[in-house]
Design a protein around this motif. Structure first.
Motif, short mmCIF file in Angstrom:
data_model
loop_
_atom_site.label_atom_id
_atom_site.label_comp_id
_atom_site.label_asym_id
_atom_site.label_seq_id
_atom_site.Cartn_x
_atom_site.Cartn_y
_atom_site.Cartn_z
N TYR A 1 9.11 -4.28 -5.61
CA TYR A 1 8.86 -5.27 -4.56
C TYR A 1 9.78 -6.45 -4.85
O TYR A 1 9.83 -6.93 -5.99
CB TYR A 1 7.40 -5.72 -4.56
N ASP B 1 6.58 -1.92 -9.95
CA ASP B 1 5.18 -1.50 -9.85
C ASP B 1 5.10 0.00 -10.12
O ASP B 1 5.89 0.77 -9.56
CB ASP B 1 4.68 -1.81 -8.43
N CYS C 1 -2.67 0.96 -2.00
CA CYS C 1 -1.72 1.57 -1.07
C CYS C 1 -2.04 3.06 -0.96
O CYS C 1 -1.77 3.68 0.05
CB CYS C 1 -0.29 1.36 -1.55
N GLU D 1 -2.51 1.18 -13.13
CA GLU D 1 -1.28 0.56 -12.64
C GLU D 1 -0.68 -0.37 -13.70
O GLU D 1 -1.41 -0.93 -14.51
CB GLU D 1 -1.66 -0.25 -11.38
N LYS E 1 -1.63 -12.30 -4.61
CA LYS E 1 -2.47 -11.22 -4.07
C LYS E 1 -2.19 -9.90 -4.80
O LYS E 1 -1.03 -9.58 -5.09
CB LYS E 1 -2.20 -11.01 -2.57
N ASP F 1 2.20 3.22 -10.38
CA ASP F 1 0.81 3.66 -10.17
C ASP F 1 0.65 5.07 -10.70
O ASP F 1 1.55 5.91 -10.54
CB ASP F 1 0.50 3.72 -8.67
N1 SME Z 1 -1.54 -1.88 -5.94
C1 SME Z 1 -0.57 -2.92 -5.68
C2 SME Z 1 0.03 -2.79 -4.31
C3 SME Z 1 1.27 -1.99 -4.25
S1 SME Z 1 1.02 -0.33 -4.21
O1 SME Z 1 0.22 0.08 -5.37
C4 SME Z 1 2.44 0.52 -4.21
C5 SME Z 1 -1.22 -4.28 -5.86
O2 SME Z 1 -2.44 -4.40 -6.00
O3 SME Z 1 -0.46 -5.25 -5.85
#
Ligand code: SME
Length: 162
Positions: free
Chosen positions: A61, A136, A113, A120, A86, A138
């Motif tokens: 991101y 990121d 997502c 994560e 967030k 997961d």
């Molecule tokens: N879980 C992430 C959002 C991105 S997706 O997992 C690809 C979060 O809580 O920021």
């Protein structure tokens, strides 16, 4: 046929986590070496990590106009934009630190997502004291990430030229 000589050459090994990272890192250096295009580098890096580790989702991101916007990734379709503070990604950005989440259901404000994601890790990419993006990752397995992942993923993101 002309082979560009990249994906075909990626050697995927079995072994423990440290061995897997230690095998991958020199190959990642080779992938990034001499290429300055950011999208190209992030895309190949996400693909290399996905190939070696088989995680559910791995990608970037990027901070754009004070939001995180999804960049190159491998895995299921993901949320496009995340605000500062967030979710795990926005928290890693706001606090400029790596966050390991052993159980996503226990992280207040976790953004799902994919309902398949159970654990994560988010690693900020910091340049000139500013977070410019986050990596990121997961996993479908609970408690998949630890300090070994943090150590090597921080080393890997430092190889990216932003
Ligand atoms: N879980 C992430 C959002 C991105 S997706 O997992 C690809 C979060 O809580 O920021």
């Amino acid at each position: 046929m002309y082979l560009c000589g990249m994906a075909e050459d990626l050697t995927i090994i079995k072994g423990n986590k440290t061995e897997q990272y230690q095998s991958l890192i020199p190959q990642v250096k080779g992938l990034l070496d001499g290429e300055t295009d950011l999208v190209a580098n992030l895309a190949n890096l996400a693909a290399a990590l996905k190939e070696q580790f088989g995680w559910l989702w791995v990608g970037f991101y990027i901070v754009k106009n004070n939001e995180l916007v999804v960049g190159p990734f491998q895995g299921p379709v993901a949320c496009t934009r995340i605000k500062k503070g967030k979710g795990v990604c926005g928290t890693s950005w706001a606090e400029a630190r790596t966050i390991i989440v052993p159980d996503v259901e226990k992280f207040p404000g976790h953004i799902a997502c994919s309902s398949l994601s159970k654990s994560e890790i988010v690693v900020p990419i910091i340049r000139n004291a500013e977070v410019v993006a986050v990596l990121d990752v997961d996993s479908e397995e609970p408690d998949r990430f630890d300090l070994t992942d943090q150590h090597y993923l921080e080393e890997i993101v430092n190889l990216i030229q932003f």
